[in-house]
Design an enzyme around this catalytic site. Structure first.
Site, PDB file in Angstrom:
ATOM      1  N   ASN A   6       0.852  -1.194   0.000  1.00  0.00           N
ATOM      2  CA  ASN A   6       0.000   0.000   0.000  1.00  0.00           C
ATOM      3  C   ASN A   6       0.889   1.245   0.000  1.00  0.00           C
ATOM      4  OD1 ASN A   6      -1.428   2.288   1.087  1.00  0.00           O
ATOM      5  ND2 ASN A   6      -3.098   0.914   1.564  1.00  0.00           N
ATOM      6  N   ASP A   8      -0.227   4.534  -0.223  1.00  0.00           N
ATOM      7  CA  ASP A   8      -0.962   5.772   0.085  1.00  0.00           C
ATOM      8  C   ASP A   8      -0.068   6.842   0.733  1.00  0.00           C
ATOM      9  OD1 ASP A   8      -3.278   4.580  -0.758  1.00  0.00           O
ATOM     10  OD2 ASP A   8      -4.079   4.204   1.244  1.00  0.00           O
ATOM     11  N   HIS A   9       0.837   6.372   1.610  1.00  0.00           N
ATOM     12  CA  HIS A   9       1.634   7.348   2.375  1.00  0.00           C
ATOM     13  C   HIS A   9       2.553   8.181   1.484  1.00  0.00           C
ATOM     14  CE1 HIS A   9       0.133   6.239   6.195  1.00  0.00           C
ATOM     15  NE2 HIS A   9       0.565   4.991   6.138  1.00  0.00           N
ATOM     16  N   HIS A  42      -5.804   3.573  -1.754  1.00  0.00           N
ATOM     17  CA  HIS A  42      -7.155   3.864  -1.267  1.00  0.00           C
ATOM     18  C   HIS A  42      -7.601   5.196  -1.865  1.00  0.00           C
ATOM     19  CE1 HIS A  42      -9.883   4.070   2.596  1.00  0.00           C
ATOM     20  NE2 HIS A  42     -10.531   4.378   1.492  1.00  0.00           N
ATOM     21  N   ARG A  44      -9.839   7.712  -1.390  1.00  0.00           N
ATOM     22  CA  ARG A  44     -10.789   8.166  -0.362  1.00  0.00           C
ATOM     23  C   ARG A  44     -11.713   9.222  -0.940  1.00  0.00           C
ATOM     24  NH1 ARG A  44      -9.004   6.608   5.037  1.00  0.00           N
ATOM     25  NH2 ARG A  44     -10.818   7.763   5.726  1.00  0.00           N
ATOM     26  N   ARG A  48      -7.702  12.710   0.295  1.00  0.00           N
ATOM     27  CA  ARG A  48      -6.648  13.299   1.115  1.00  0.00           C
ATOM     28  C   ARG A  48      -5.244  12.862   0.695  1.00  0.00           C
ATOM     29  NH1 ARG A  48      -7.219   9.949   6.750  1.00  0.00           N
ATOM     30  NH2 ARG A  48      -9.347  10.708   6.734  1.00  0.00           N
ATOM     31  N   HIS A  49      -5.149  11.727   0.002  1.00  0.00           N
ATOM     32  CA  HIS A  49      -3.811  11.348  -0.491  1.00  0.00           C
ATOM     33  C   HIS A  49      -3.868  10.958  -1.986  1.00  0.00           C
ATOM     34  CE1 HIS A  49      -5.425   7.546   0.881  1.00  0.00           C
ATOM     35  NE2 HIS A  49      -5.119   7.731   2.144  1.00  0.00           N
ATOM     36  N   GLU A  69      -8.761   0.333  -2.950  1.00  0.00           N
ATOM     37  CA  GLU A  69      -9.663   0.328  -1.794  1.00  0.00           C
ATOM     38  C   GLU A  69     -10.641   1.485  -1.946  1.00  0.00           C
ATOM     39  OE1 GLU A  69      -7.232   0.801   1.649  1.00  0.00           O
ATOM     40  OE2 GLU A  69      -6.269  -1.132   1.399  1.00  0.00           O
ATOM     41  N   THR A  99      -6.931   6.389   9.804  1.00  0.00           N
ATOM     42  CA  THR A  99      -6.817   5.280   8.863  1.00  0.00           C
ATOM     43  C   THR A  99      -8.058   4.408   9.039  1.00  0.00           C
ATOM     44  OG1 THR A  99      -5.459   3.383   8.177  1.00  0.00           O
ATOM     45  CG2 THR A  99      -5.443   3.896  10.514  1.00  0.00           C
ATOM     46  N   THR A 100      -8.245   3.426   8.155  1.00  0.00           N
ATOM     47  CA  THR A 100      -9.424   2.560   8.253  1.00  0.00           C
ATOM     48  C   THR A 100      -9.450   1.917   9.649  1.00  0.00           C
ATOM     49  OG1 THR A 100      -8.956   2.064   5.949  1.00  0.00           O
ATOM     50  CG2 THR A 100     -10.695   0.793   7.005  1.00  0.00           C
ATOM     51  N   GLU A 152     -10.862  -9.625   2.979  1.00  0.00           N
ATOM     52  CA  GLU A 152      -9.590  -9.241   3.600  1.00  0.00           C
ATOM     53  C   GLU A 152      -9.862  -9.079   5.087  1.00  0.00           C
ATOM     54  OE1 GLU A 152      -7.432  -5.794   2.091  1.00  0.00           O
ATOM     55  OE2 GLU A 152      -6.378  -5.611   4.019  1.00  0.00           O
ATOM     56  N   HIS A 191      -3.584  -4.657   7.707  1.00  0.00           N
ATOM     57  CA  HIS A 191      -3.729  -3.521   8.606  1.00  0.00           C
ATOM     58  C   HIS A 191      -2.878  -3.706   9.854  1.00  0.00           C
ATOM     59  CE1 HIS A 191      -5.236   0.143  10.226  1.00  0.00           C
ATOM     60  NE2 HIS A 191      -5.833   0.354   9.080  1.00  0.00           N
ATOM     61  N   GLY A 192      -1.939  -2.798  10.014  1.00  0.00           N
ATOM     62  CA  GLY A 192      -1.089  -2.803  11.207  1.00  0.00           C
ATOM     63  C   GLY A 192      -0.013  -3.878  11.187  1.00  0.00           C
ATOM     64  N   HIS A 214       1.976   0.972   6.008  1.00  0.00           N
ATOM     65  CA  HIS A 214       2.682   1.887   6.902  1.00  0.00           C
ATOM     66  C   HIS A 214       4.074   1.405   7.301  1.00  0.00           C
ATOM     67  CE1 HIS A 214       3.465   4.015  10.736  1.00  0.00           C
ATOM     68  NE2 HIS A 214       3.003   5.027  10.031  1.00  0.00           N
TER      69      HIS A 214
HETATM   70  N1  PXP Z   1      -5.860  -3.104   4.252  1.00  0.00           N
HETATM   71  C1  PXP Z   1      -6.764  -2.115   4.273  1.00  0.00           C
HETATM   72  C2  PXP Z   1      -8.166  -2.433   3.877  1.00  0.00           C
HETATM   73  C3  PXP Z   1      -6.410  -0.807   4.631  1.00  0.00           C
HETATM   74  O1  PXP Z   1      -7.335   0.170   4.628  1.00  0.00           O
HETATM   75  C4  PXP Z   1      -5.065  -0.535   4.944  1.00  0.00           C
HETATM   76  C5  PXP Z   1      -4.636   0.866   5.281  1.00  0.00           C
HETATM   77  O2  PXP Z   1      -4.835   1.696   4.216  1.00  0.00           O
HETATM   78  C6  PXP Z   1      -4.146  -1.595   4.900  1.00  0.00           C
HETATM   79  C7  PXP Z   1      -4.573  -2.869   4.576  1.00  0.00           C
HETATM   80  C8  PXP Z   1      -2.700  -1.383   5.204  1.00  0.00           C
HETATM   81  O3  PXP Z   1      -2.550  -1.078   6.554  1.00  0.00           O
HETATM   82  P1  PXP Z   1      -1.139  -0.593   7.102  1.00  0.00           P
HETATM   83  O4  PXP Z   1      -0.852   0.710   6.457  1.00  0.00           O
HETATM   84  O5  PXP Z   1      -1.360  -0.484   8.579  1.00  0.00           O
HETATM   85  O6  PXP Z   1      -0.145  -1.644   6.728  1.00  0.00           O
END
Ligand code: PXP
Length: 255
Positions: A6, A8-9, A42, A44, A48-49, A69, A99-100, A152, A191-192, A214
């Site tokens: 991902n 996005d950052h 993503h 959004r 925002r990004h 996403e 974040t989500t 997911e 996520h995380g 992230h």
């Molecule tokens: N999966 C989904 C559905 C998310 O929304 C995100 C964050 O955008 C991620 C995975 C990735 O999460 P992380 O940035 O914490 O790795």
């Protein structure tokens, strides 16, 4: 196991200055060179990004696949059916969230109906659809009834806890993954997830795709920092008219 990265950052950093760098498309190419099997962004509602143009350019450039996403909002669903990425992951979205924050709620008939309408439109456009959900058996059954190709699982709870609680969360993930597979769903997770906590999740045999953002972006800044500073330092030394210094750090006056 496919790793989707991902990015996005990268766009978040660009949007902080509203300039053209860093460019998420270049980041995607480098992520692929590093072995990413897919690129996740993503789109959004508040943009925002990632911007619409980024998705368009990514789709032209990425050699693997774009996993987009989106929330079940009319405007983004419409754009997505026109862009037709390889895969869409439907996520919940709140404007004020950083974040989500959790999986999609599929508890009520109203919520399922909203998701169902979006899923039909996306699938009719030839897009593979995943739903971002918590690892909960009832939710997995609802996802299956909605006819999506994949779920997911939200690994945020797993990532944010430790000790016993983390082991319990891993158990929940495992049970939900087994159920999902039995129902014929492809199992993704994300996520995380970090370099420290990813292994037990990656070891679950039912999981075929991980989405990680992230942690990889954070490490990219650090492992790339030394080179980036050195390149700027060397560039300054090359400036025309400057007496070439022998190299090394020159203390400023008054140091
Ligand atoms: N999966 C989904 C559905 C998310 O929304 C995100 C964050 O955008 C991620 C995975 C990735 O999460 P992380 O940035 O914490 O790795």
């Amino acid at each position: 196991m496919r790793l989707y990265v991902n990015i996005d950052h990268v766009a978040t950093l660009r949007e902080a200055r509203k300039t053209s760098e860093p460019d998420p498309v270049r980041a995607a190419v480098l992520a692929e060179l590093g072995g990413a099997e897919g690129i996740t962004v993503h789109l959004r509602e508040d943009r925002r990004h990632i911007q619409d143009r980024d998705v368009r350019l990514l789709m032209e450039t990425v050699r693997t696949g774009v996993n987009l996403e989106i929330a079940v909002e009319e405007e983004v669903v419409a754009i997505t059916t026109e862009l037709r990425p390889f895969q869409v992951t439907v996520v919940p979205e709140r404007r004020d969230e950083v974040t989500t924050e959790g999986g999609l709620s599929l508890e009520t008939e109203v919520s399922r109906h909203r998701v169902d309408r979006a899923v039909r439109r996306l699938q009719n456009a030839g897009i593979r659809v995943a739903l971002f959900v918590d690892p909960d058996p009832q939710t997995v059954r609802h996802a299956h009834d909605l006819g999506v190709e994949a779920v997911e699982f939200h690994t945020g709870e797993y990532a944010n806890t430790g000790g016993e609680a983390r082991a319990e969360e891993l158990g929940r993930l495992r049970a939900a993954a087994v159920l999902g597979r039995e129902l014929g769903l492809a199992i993704h997770a994300g996520h995380g997830l970090t370099y420290e906590n990813v292994i037990p999740v990656a070891a679950l045999p039912e999981i075929e795709e991980l989405n990680i953002g992230h942690s990889i972006m954070s490490r990219a800044i650090l492992v790339g920092m030394e080179r980036a500073v050195r390149e700027m330092r060397e560039l300054l030394r090359e400036a025309p008219g400057r007496v070439k210094e022998p190299g090394g750090w020159v203390p400023p006056l008054g140091w």
